[in-house]
Design a protein around this motif. Structure first.
Motif, PDB file in Angstrom:
ATOM      1  N   THR A   1       0.835  -1.202   0.000  1.00 56.15           N
ATOM      2  CA  THR A   1       0.000   0.000   0.000  1.00 56.15           C
ATOM      3  C   THR A   1       0.864   1.244   0.000  1.00 56.15           C
ATOM      4  N   ARG A   2       1.896   1.232   0.835  1.00 58.51           N
ATOM      5  CA  ARG A   2       2.799   2.386   0.931  1.00 58.51           C
ATOM      6  C   ARG A   2       3.518   2.632  -0.392  1.00 58.51           C
TER       7      ARG A   2
ATOM      8  N   ILE B   1      -1.989   7.973   4.591  1.00 58.66           N
ATOM      9  CA  ILE B   1      -1.079   6.954   4.067  1.00 58.66           C
ATOM     10  C   ILE B   1       0.149   7.613   3.453  1.00 58.66           C
TER      11      ILE B   1
ATOM     12  N   PHE C   1      -1.977  -0.306   9.563  1.00 61.05           N
ATOM     13  CA  PHE C   1      -1.398   1.021   9.769  1.00 61.05           C
ATOM     14  C   PHE C   1      -1.211   1.384  11.241  1.00 61.05           C
TER      15      PHE C   1
END
Length: 232
Positions: A34-35, A71, A108
């Motif tokens: 995701t990052r 994010i 997260f």
């Protein structure tokens, strides 16, 4: 042969450990992709203008345009800082289903707070608990996403002021995140490939004697200054 209660207890503990390890491993893998994916798709660049990326406890506060803004800010931090930083998110969105809850809490390592309450409990208590445990946080003083293209910032809630009063020794760092309304428009599930910037400013000066409204105005102006710097 029947197992003894002690053997059953050990088996249950082992299964729980294995399950926790598997969940943690999946969460870290999702966090990694995701990052990397968010930064790749948005072409994010990080500008440390007023402070350096050093491992110290901070409150990072930013403008709030999209569900992926935390994010991008979170992924802009070096690994050693990211592991000690918790994003603060609204429980009415992130706890709607099991998958979102898994993302915000396990992937997260975030904190959820209730924006609309019927009781008199402190909505910031989970945030205060994290700060007391030595974590940094990512905080959005507007309280909700700003979806109006004609307004740079929504009015700040009092949360940032209250945290400053209770934790005066923790640095409060403004962070301007640009282009996220276009990168992740309302209703979109995949970010658009547009350049975005995460700009870190100077920590706010300590103003414990400042009236709440004046402090909020000061914090807003310090954040908006970063937009001007980013466009230069």
């Amino acid at each position: 042969m029947n197992k003894t209660p002690l053997q059953n207890e050990k088996k249950t503990a082992l299964e729980q450990t294995q399950s926790h390890f598997a969940t943690h491993s999946i969460a870290r893998l999702i966090a990694f992709f995701t990052r990397r994916g968010a930064r790749l798709l948005t072409g994010t660049r990080s500008l440390w203008i007023g402070c350096q990326p050093v491992p110290k406890q901070r409150i990072y506060y930013a403008n709030h345009n999209s569900h992926i803004d935390f994010i991008l800010l979170w992924s802009s931090l070096p690994t050693i800082m990211r592991r000690k930083t918790k994003p603060v998110a609204a429980s009415d969105y992130w706890l709607k289903d099991g998958f979102r809850q898994f993302l915000i809490k396990d992937t997260f390592n975030g904190i959820t707070i209730q924006r609309n309450r019927d009781d008199h409990t402190d909505p910031l208590q989970p945030v205060k608990d994290a700060l007391e445990q030595g974590y940094s946080i990512i905080f959005f003083p507007e309280g909700t996403r700003n979806l109006n293209d004609d307004i740079e910032l929504l009015p700040f809630k009092s949360g940032l002021y209250n945290l400053h009063k209770q934790f005066p020794d923790i640095e409060i760092v403004p962070v301007w995140i640009s282009n996220l309304r276009r990168v992740m428009p309302k209703g979109a599930f995949i970010p658009l490939p547009l350049l975005s910037t995460v700009c870190f400013g100077c920590p706010l000066e300590q103003h414990l004697d400042m009236h709440k409204d004046i402090f909020i105005d000061y914090a807003q102006k310090q954040l908006l200054k970063l937009k001007e710097v980013e466009n230069q």
